[in-house]
Design a protein around this motif. Structure first.
Motif, short mmCIF file in Angstrom:
data_model
loop_
_atom_site.label_atom_id
_atom_site.label_comp_id
_atom_site.label_asym_id
_atom_site.label_seq_id
_atom_site.Cartn_x
_atom_site.Cartn_y
_atom_site.Cartn_z
N GLN A 82 9.78 8.48 -1.11
CA GLN A 82 9.89 7.05 -1.41
C GLN A 82 11.17 6.47 -0.81
OE1 GLN A 82 9.95 6.08 -5.55
NE2 GLN A 82 9.38 3.96 -5.17
N GLY A 83 12.26 7.24 -0.80
CA GLY A 83 13.50 6.78 -0.19
C GLY A 83 13.37 6.59 1.31
N VAL A 84 12.71 7.54 1.97
CA VAL A 84 12.51 7.42 3.42
C VAL A 84 11.60 6.24 3.74
CG1 VAL A 84 11.47 8.57 5.42
CG2 VAL A 84 12.92 9.86 3.88
N SER A 85 10.54 6.07 2.95
CA SER A 85 9.64 4.94 3.20
C SER A 85 10.34 3.61 2.93
CB SER A 85 8.36 5.07 2.37
OG SER A 85 8.66 5.09 1.01
N THR A 86 11.21 3.55 1.93
CA THR A 86 11.99 2.34 1.67
C THR A 86 12.87 2.01 2.86
OG1 THR A 86 12.03 2.76 -0.70
CG2 THR A 86 13.70 1.28 0.15
N LEU A 87 13.55 3.02 3.40
CA LEU A 87 14.44 2.81 4.53
C LEU A 87 13.68 2.35 5.77
CD1 LEU A 87 17.45 3.08 5.14
CD2 LEU A 87 17.00 5.39 5.91
N VAL A 88 12.58 3.01 6.08
CA VAL A 88 11.78 2.64 7.25
C VAL A 88 11.21 1.23 7.09
CG1 VAL A 88 9.66 3.19 8.50
CG2 VAL A 88 11.26 5.00 7.93
N LEU A 89 10.71 0.92 5.90
CA LEU A 89 10.16 -0.41 5.67
C LEU A 89 11.23 -1.49 5.69
CD1 LEU A 89 7.44 0.34 3.00
CD2 LEU A 89 7.10 -0.27 5.39
N MET A 90 12.46 -1.15 5.30
CA MET A 90 13.54 -2.13 5.41
C MET A 90 13.83 -2.46 6.86
SD MET A 90 16.31 -1.22 2.45
CE MET A 90 17.29 -2.70 2.68
N TYR A 91 13.85 -1.45 7.72
CA TYR A 91 14.07 -1.69 9.15
C TYR A 91 12.95 -2.56 9.73
CZ TYR A 91 17.95 1.52 9.98
OH TYR A 91 19.17 2.13 10.00
N ILE A 92 11.71 -2.18 9.44
CA ILE A 92 10.57 -2.91 10.00
C ILE A 92 10.54 -4.34 9.48
CG2 ILE A 92 8.05 -3.03 10.05
CD1 ILE A 92 8.03 0.04 9.91
N GLY A 93 10.68 -4.52 8.19
CA GLY A 93 10.63 -5.85 7.61
C GLY A 93 11.76 -6.73 8.08
N SER A 138 0.82 -1.21 0.00
CA SER A 138 0.00 0.00 0.00
C SER A 138 0.85 1.26 0.00
CB SER A 138 -0.96 -0.01 1.19
OG SER A 138 -0.25 0.01 2.40
N VAL A 139 1.97 1.24 0.71
CA VAL A 139 2.83 2.44 0.74
C VAL A 139 3.42 2.71 -0.64
CG1 VAL A 139 5.07 3.28 1.57
CG2 VAL A 139 3.38 2.46 3.19
N PHE A 140 3.90 1.67 -1.31
CA PHE A 140 4.54 1.91 -2.61
C PHE A 140 3.53 2.13 -3.73
CE2 PHE A 140 8.28 -0.01 -0.54
CZ PHE A 140 9.09 1.10 -0.65
N SER A 141 2.27 1.83 -3.51
CA SER A 141 1.28 2.20 -4.51
C SER A 141 0.83 3.65 -4.32
CB SER A 141 0.08 1.26 -4.46
OG SER A 141 -0.61 1.41 -3.24
N ILE A 142 0.96 4.17 -3.11
CA ILE A 142 0.57 5.56 -2.83
C ILE A 142 1.73 6.52 -3.09
CG2 ILE A 142 -0.11 7.15 -1.01
CD1 ILE A 142 -1.65 4.81 0.26
N VAL A 143 2.92 6.17 -2.58
CA VAL A 143 4.09 7.05 -2.67
C VAL A 143 4.89 6.70 -3.91
CG1 VAL A 143 6.22 7.75 -1.53
CG2 VAL A 143 4.21 7.25 -0.16
N SER A 144 5.05 7.65 -4.79
CA SER A 144 5.77 7.37 -6.03
C SER A 144 6.77 8.45 -6.40
CB SER A 144 4.77 7.17 -7.17
OG SER A 144 4.07 8.37 -7.37
N PHE A 145 7.24 9.21 -5.43
CA PHE A 145 8.16 10.27 -5.80
C PHE A 145 9.34 10.34 -4.84
CE2 PHE A 145 4.39 11.88 -3.71
CZ PHE A 145 4.90 12.49 -2.58
N GLY A 146 10.48 10.58 -5.35
CA GLY A 146 11.78 10.85 -4.79
C GLY A 146 12.09 10.59 -3.34
N LEU A 147 12.26 11.65 -2.59
CA LEU A 147 12.78 11.56 -1.24
C LEU A 147 11.82 10.84 -0.30
CD1 LEU A 147 15.23 12.36 0.43
CD2 LEU A 147 14.07 14.48 1.00
#
Length: 160
Positions: free
Chosen positions: A101-112, A90-99
């Motif tokens: 998306q980078g922050v959400s990738t980093l946070v989701l990597m920690y959580i996952g 759901s996050v990557f279908s909503i967020v599709s732009f630059g910084l």
């Protein structure tokens, strides 16, 4: 007393990778694989440092986690992993732009990664009867080495 200044660089190092997604779509698949390999290794090292600080700082909380039965921990880990999968898509279908998306990738990597290591620690605890807090770091090392090996094979496949 925990010396946070000593570990601050290791905890904040993955945030240096936030500038790359701004131009990552222009990279070749090989360079993207190398980028995500370095990002994953930095997140693993940061999570390892965070766990060593957290384990000493909150011994009562880690004792509560250790008191969970392995079967209950596996059920909890699987449900958290399913919820994480839904959050991820759901996050990557909503967020599709630059910084962002980078922050959400980093946070989701920690959580996952934390959920996956917790789940594997519960599996290993059921087999070995060791506590989860002693298994977290070896399981994290196992996961990171496995990812490095698999990504290296993928990079070699991209090069051929």
């Amino acid at each position: 007393m925990i010396n946070l200044k000593k570990h601050l660089l290791m905890l904040c190092f993955p945030s240096l990778f936030l500038i790359v997604p701004l131009w990552a779509d222009q990279l070749s698949p090989l360079l993207q694989a190398i980028f995500f390999l370095m990002l994953f290794i930095s997140v693993c090292l940061s999570l390892h440092t965070a766990w060593s600080l957290f384990n000493r700082r909150f011994p009562k909380w880690t004792a509560r986690v250790n008191s969970l039965h392995p079967a209950l921990g596996i059920l909890l880990g699987l449900s958290l992993l399913a919820a994480f999968g839904y959050l991820f898509f759901s996050v990557f279908s909503i967020v599709s732009f630059g910084l962002l998306q980078g922050v959400s990738t980093l946070v989701l990597m920690y959580i996952g990664l934390a959920i996956f290591v917790f789940l594997l620690s519960c599996f290993v605890e059921g087999i070995t009867r060791q506590s989860k807090d002693t298994l977290f770091q070896p399981v994290l090392i196992f996961v990171s080495v496995s990812y490095v090996v698999l990504t290296t094979f993928g990079i070699l496949q991209l090069m051929s």
